[in-house]
Design an enzyme around this catalytic site. Structure first.
Site, PDB file in Angstrom:
ATOM      1  N   HIS A 205      45.293  81.991  10.303  1.00  0.00           N
ATOM      2  CA  HIS A 205      43.951  82.573  10.351  1.00  0.00           C
ATOM      3  C   HIS A 205      42.996  81.841   9.405  1.00  0.00           C
ATOM      4  CE1 HIS A 205      45.970  85.785  12.519  1.00  0.00           C
ATOM      5  NE2 HIS A 205      44.805  86.377  12.743  1.00  0.00           N
ATOM      6  N   HIS A 247      50.068  87.498   3.949  1.00  0.00           N
ATOM      7  CA  HIS A 247      50.259  86.192   3.309  1.00  0.00           C
ATOM      8  C   HIS A 247      50.139  86.336   1.801  1.00  0.00           C
ATOM      9  CE1 HIS A 247      50.140  83.684   6.965  1.00  0.00           C
ATOM     10  NE2 HIS A 247      49.238  84.549   7.410  1.00  0.00           N
TER      11      HIS A 247
END
EC number: 3.1.3.-
Length: 284
Positions: A205, A247
Site C-alpha cells: 500500500h 505492518h
C-alpha cells in the site's frame, strides 16, 4: 644407636632423617639424590600421610592436566556454538533498530482490533486501506483507459496501468525474498489477499500510494487543494498500515522509499504515443 661415622656422613651428604625404622630397630637415612629402598617405598605407599599429601595436590596442576586431557582427548565445541564476546557495531545497531521498530509498531497499532484503544476508528482505517489496494486502482485505470477519447489521456492511463502492474511485480518479488512475517497483533482480515500478502516487507500500500501520488501530481493538472489532498491521502494510507497492525514502521518507511523511486523507473519505461498508436491499431 647410630655410629659416629653414619652421623658424620649424614652431615656431609645433606641427607634428612626418616621416621621409618628398619627391621633391627635402627634409624635409617635416605639420600635425596638416591632412590629409596623398596621396603620404604612400600611403606610410603600405604602411609596415610603420603596419601593425604597426594590428595591435596596443587589445584593448578590438576587443572592443567585436566585441560590438556580435554584438549587432546575431549571433543572441542564448534566455533559457531561459542559465545561471541565482541559482536560487530553494525550487528548491534541493526538489532537495536529492529527492537525499536517492533516496540514502536506495537505501540502505534491502536486500531488492530475492535477492543483496542482506538478500535472505534478501525472501520475508517479499513476504508483508507481499500482506497490504496491494487484491485481498485487496476480497475479504475483500465476503465479510464477504455473511456478516454484523447490520445494523451489514453497514453497517461496506459502508463498508469503499466506502473500498477510493475508495482505488484516488484513488491511481490521483494516480499518473497525477504519473507518478513506480519506483526503478531495483526488480524488477517484484509481485503483480497494473495499468497505473498502474508509477508509484510515492504508495504505494498505504501509503495503504491507513493508511486501513484507522484504520477498524478506529474501528469494531471490539479489545483493546489487537490494536490494537497493527494499528498494527505498517500500519507494516511501508509499511516493506516501501522495503526491497523498490518505492518511495522520500517515496512511502511521502505515502502514509501521504494514507491518514490518506482516512478523514476516508470518514466524510463514510458510508452510513447507512437507505440500507443501501434498497440491500438493491433487491437482494432
Amino acid at each position: 644407636m647410630p655410629s659416629p661415622k653414619a652421623r658424620s656422613g649424614s652431615g656431609r651428604s645433606g641427607s634428612v632423617p626418616c621416621n621409618a625404622t628398619g627391621g633391627n630397630g635402627r634409624y635409617e637415612f635416605i639420600s635425596l639424590s638416591r632412590t629409596p629402598p623398596p621396603h620404604l617405598l612400600q611403606r610410603q605407599g600405604s602411609d596415610p600421610t603420603s596419601a593425604r599429601l597426594r590428595a591435596s595436590e596443587s589445584p593448578n596442576r590438576r587443572r592443567g592436566s585436566g585441560s590438556s586431557t580435554s584438549s587432546t582427548g575431549g571433543q572441542q565445541l564448534p566455533e559457531e556454538d561459542c559465545m561471541k564476546l565482541n559482536p560487530s557495531f553494525i550487528g548491534i545497531a541493526l538489532s537495536s533498530l529492529l527492537a525499536i521498530d517492533l516496540w514502536l509498531s506495537k505501540r502505534l497499532g491502536v486500531c488492530a482490533c475492535e477492543d483496542s484503544s482506538w478500535g472505534s476508528v478501525r472501520p475508517l482505517m479499513k476504508l483508507i486501506e481499500i482506497s490504496g489496494h491494487g484491485i481498485p486502482w487496476l480497475a479504475g485505470a483500465a476503465y479510464c483507459l477504455y473511456k478516454s477519447d484523447s490520445v494523451a489521456g489514453q497514453e497517461v492511463m496506459l502508463n498508469l496501468l503499466m506502473a500498477l502492474v510493475l508495482d505488484l511485480v516488484l513488491v511481490g518479488v521483494v516480499k518473497a525474498v525477504v519473507r518478513r512475517r506480519r506483526p503478531a497483533h495483526n488480524r488477517m482480515d484484509m481485503f483480497a489477499t494473495f499468497s505473498v500478502d502474508r509477508y509484510s516487507f515492504p508495504s505494498g500500500h505504501a509503495t503504491r500510494a507513493a508511486m501513484c501520488a507522484r504520477f498524478l501530481l506529474a501528469h494531471l493538472v490539479l489545483a493546489a487543494p487537490l494536490r494537497v489532498l493527494v499528498l494527505l491521502w498517500a500519507s494516511f494510507v501508509g499511516f493506516s498500515r501501522v495503526l491497523l497492525g498490518r505492518h511495522n514502521v520500517t515496512d511502511v518507511a521502505f515502502g514509501f522509499f521504494m514507491g518514490y523511486w518506482q516512478y523514476n523507473l516508470v518514466e524510463v519505461l514510458w510508452l510513447s504515443p507512437v507505440m500507443l498508436q501501434s498497440m491500438i491499431g493491433h487491437l482494432h
